[in-house]
Design a protein around this motif. Structure first.
Motif, PDB file in Angstrom:
ATOM      1  N   ILE A 114       7.766  10.950  -2.166  1.00 23.42           N
ATOM      2  CA  ILE A 114       8.390  10.099  -3.185  1.00 23.42           C
ATOM      3  C   ILE A 114       7.950   8.662  -2.976  1.00 23.42           C
ATOM      4  O   ILE A 114       8.228   8.060  -1.936  1.00 23.42           O
ATOM      5  N   ASP A 115       7.217   8.125  -3.956  1.00 17.16           N
ATOM      6  CA  ASP A 115       6.711   6.757  -3.874  1.00 17.16           C
ATOM      7  C   ASP A 115       7.746   5.811  -4.465  1.00 17.16           C
ATOM      8  O   ASP A 115       8.000   5.811  -5.664  1.00 17.16           O
ATOM      9  N   LEU A 116       8.356   5.008  -3.611  1.00 13.33           N
ATOM     10  CA  LEU A 116       9.410   4.085  -4.071  1.00 13.33           C
ATOM     11  C   LEU A 116       8.813   2.755  -4.541  1.00 13.33           C
ATOM     12  O   LEU A 116       7.729   2.389  -4.122  1.00 13.33           O
ATOM     13  N   ALA A 165       8.428   7.296  -8.110  1.00  8.77           N
ATOM     14  CA  ALA A 165       9.765   6.758  -8.399  1.00  8.77           C
ATOM     15  C   ALA A 165       9.699   5.279  -8.768  1.00  8.77           C
ATOM     16  O   ALA A 165      10.731   4.667  -9.023  1.00  8.77           O
ATOM     17  N   ASP A 166       8.503   4.724  -8.797  1.00  7.28           N
ATOM     18  CA  ASP A 166       8.362   3.322  -9.187  1.00  7.28           C
ATOM     19  C   ASP A 166       8.302   3.273 -10.718  1.00  7.28           C
ATOM     20  O   ASP A 166       7.231   3.168 -11.315  1.00  7.28           O
ATOM     21  N   VAL A 167       9.473   3.369 -11.311  1.00  9.05           N
ATOM     22  CA  VAL A 167       9.540   3.542 -12.767  1.00  9.05           C
ATOM     23  C   VAL A 167       8.973   2.316 -13.500  1.00  9.05           C
ATOM     24  O   VAL A 167       8.220   2.454 -14.458  1.00  9.05           O
ATOM     25  N   PHE A 189       4.870   1.922 -12.160  1.00  8.89           N
ATOM     26  CA  PHE A 189       4.196   3.182 -11.811  1.00  8.89           C
ATOM     27  C   PHE A 189       2.683   3.014 -11.652  1.00  8.89           C
ATOM     28  O   PHE A 189       2.059   2.285 -12.410  1.00  8.89           O
ATOM     29  N   SER A 190       2.124   3.641 -10.625  1.00  5.63           N
ATOM     30  CA  SER A 190       0.676   3.538 -10.430  1.00  5.63           C
ATOM     31  C   SER A 190       0.042   4.849  -9.979  1.00  5.63           C
ATOM     32  O   SER A 190      -1.171   4.950  -9.872  1.00  5.63           O
ATOM     33  N   ILE A 191       0.854   5.850  -9.735  1.00  9.63           N
ATOM     34  CA  ILE A 191       0.309   7.119  -9.223  1.00  9.63           C
ATOM     35  C   ILE A 191      -0.663   7.789 -10.224  1.00  9.63           C
ATOM     36  O   ILE A 191      -1.710   8.276  -9.812  1.00  9.63           O
ATOM     37  N   GLY A 250       0.771  -1.236   0.000  1.00  4.35           N
ATOM     38  CA  GLY A 250       0.000   0.000   0.000  1.00  4.35           C
ATOM     39  C   GLY A 250       0.808   1.295   0.000  1.00  4.35           C
ATOM     40  O   GLY A 250       0.287   2.344   0.340  1.00  4.35           O
ATOM     41  N   LYS A 251       2.079   1.230  -0.449  1.00  3.79           N
ATOM     42  CA  LYS A 251       2.891   2.459  -0.507  1.00  3.79           C
ATOM     43  C   LYS A 251       2.238   3.536  -1.360  1.00  3.79           C
ATOM     44  O   LYS A 251       2.150   4.691  -0.972  1.00  3.79           O
ATOM     45  N   SER A 252       1.825   3.147  -2.575  1.00  5.05           N
ATOM     46  CA  SER A 252       1.291   4.156  -3.492  1.00  5.05           C
ATOM     47  C   SER A 252      -0.031   4.703  -2.962  1.00  5.05           C
ATOM     48  O   SER A 252      -0.305   5.904  -3.064  1.00  5.05           O
ATOM     49  N   THR A 253      -0.830   3.824  -2.374  1.00  6.51           N
ATOM     50  CA  THR A 253      -2.092   4.251  -1.756  1.00  6.51           C
ATOM     51  C   THR A 253      -1.809   5.253  -0.643  1.00  6.51           C
ATOM     52  O   THR A 253      -2.456   6.295  -0.539  1.00  6.51           O
TER      53      THR A 253
HETATM   54 MG   LIG Z   1       3.293   1.171  -5.588  1.00  9.77          MG
END
Ligand SMILES: [Mg+2]
Ligand SMILES: Nc1ncnc2c1ncn2[C@@H]1O[C@H](COP(=O)(O)OP(=O)(O)OP(=O)(O)O)[C@@H](O)[C@H]1O
Length: 368
Positions: free
Chosen positions: A231-233, A154-156, A159-161, A130-133
């Motif tokens: 920053i979403d890793l 940053a989750d190249v 990516f989900s943002i 749930g990082k991106s959430t």
């Molecule tokens: Mg994520």
């Protein structure tokens, strides 16, 4: 008959100081976008220069100019003519926006010690916790507290943002400078904006990854008024995390984990990496902590209990919040409406807002 009060050029210019370029977040006067002002019989004509032709926000700029000038006493009419900057004018503008710096790694103000921007890196050991959430909901919550917020996805590879915020489109480029996309006042940069479609795969090796991330950090125009940059890793401690740590040493980090005790060891790896590269762990956010079908029902601990607290104790950092499972969170991440936007007073919405408030306490704005 009363004579019209005389309108001066200075008055018009002063009024235009309140007109901001919606993408660059600076006054059009400060950006030297006002080319000419003419006043005749109470009619004010303004010629303004846009940074690029086909600027998507030209109507917004035009109406803001008209609105500001109309408020001046004695104005009987407003005419706005919009032109486009020359290559040379644009270059001057970019140099100005970058604070005259030449070193590419110091173009963004938050890479310097006196920057007002507070960075919060969101990391985890395991994937899918749930990082991106957490990132998008904290961003909305910080925004609701009145802060200017940005997100770097940053989750190249994963990516989900963009989807989670319902944000599509391509960023405006002013020559080599990328202007982040914006949703509800949140400035966002993701590799997703640069690919032809969402299903496209990024198949790069280390150096390309590194270059993309340093571009997102150093060459995107975040604005020198940005207060929080999240920053979403990606999960784990791979290349991306190393690049972020090297580029933004000492950036504080929050670690997201589930309540499962067996996941604590994995989550600890993220903390160990933070320690090695001198990043401070601000605290732990436990996600998917329980599920309650309705307020009258007892909570069900689907993923077990105590993982967040255990990790917090091991690291000697606070447990910042425990977020329940809620189908509305998953739905919101598919429809582009984070739960803090759609249901700010739901149990999960409230926890996200409390966590944001605690982060602001831990990372207060720098004065001045
Ligand atoms: Mg994520
Ligand atoms: N508290 C929650 N309640 C319900 N669904 C949730 C919750 N938290 C996350 N989800 C859902 O779980 C899925 C994974 O979440 P998310 O993508 O935020 O995890 P992540 O850690 O960023 O994953 P990755 O490691 O792949 O980047 C998403 O579909 C999201 O909507």
């Amino acid at each position: 008959m009363t004579a019209n009060p005389q309108i001066s050029r200075e008055q018009v210019l002063a009024a235009l100081r309140d007109v901001q370029d919606p993408e660059l977040h600076k006054s059009i006067v400060e950006l030297d976008m006002v080319k000419d002002i003419q006043i005749r019989d109470g009619v004010v004509s303004v010629e303004a220069l846009l940074t690029i032709g086909g600027c998507p926000l030209r109507d917004t700029i035009q109406s803001s100019i008209e609105e500001q000038i109309r408020q001046l006493p004695g104005v009987r009419g407003v005419q706005v003519q919009l032109g486009v900057m020359t290559q040379e004018q644009r270059q001057t503008l970019i140099t100005k926006l970058r604070g005259g710096e030449v070193s590419p790694m110091h173009r963004s103000s938050f890479l310097t010690a006196d920057s007002p921007t507070r960075i919060i890196v969101v990391a985890s050991g395991k994937g899918g916790v749930g990082k991106s959430t957490v990132t998008v909901n904290l961003a909305v919550a910080l925004r609701r507290l009145g802060h200017r917020v940005g997100i770097i996805d940053a989750d190249v590879y994963g990516f989900s943002i963009p989807r989670m915020l319902g944000l599509t489109g391509q960023p405006t480029m002013v020559d080599q400078m990328i202007i982040p996309l914006e949703k509800d006042g949140i400035r966002v940069m993701s590799i997703g904006f640069l690919l032809p479609n969402e299903g496209e795969a990024v198949i790069w090796r280390g150096p390309m990854l590194h270059k993309t991330l340093t571009t997102f950090i150093g060459e995107v125009h975040w604005g020198d008024d940005l207060e929080y940059l999240l920053i979403d890793l990606p999960p784990g401690t791979g290349d991306v995390s190393i690049t972020i740590a090297q580029t933004l040493p000492q950036a504080p980090m929050v670690i997201v984990t589930t309540p499962q005790l067996a996941a604590v060891n994995v989550a600890q790896r993220a903390a160990r990496m933070a320690e090695k590269v001198n990043m401070e762990v601000l605290g732990i956010i436990e996600n998917m902590s329980w599920f309650q079908a309705s307020p009258a029902d007892p909570p069900v601990y689907i993923f077990g209990r105590g993982g967040g607290l255990r990790l917090a104790e091991l690291l000697g950092v606070p447990l910042l919040g425990e977020i329940p499972l809620d189908p509305a969170i998953r739905e919101g991440s598919d429809t582009g409406e984070p739960i803090v936007t759609s249901h700010p007073d739901s149990p999960a919405g409230r926890v996200f807002r409390q966590v944001a408030a605690r982060l602001v306490e831990r990372l207060p704005m720098k004065v001045g």
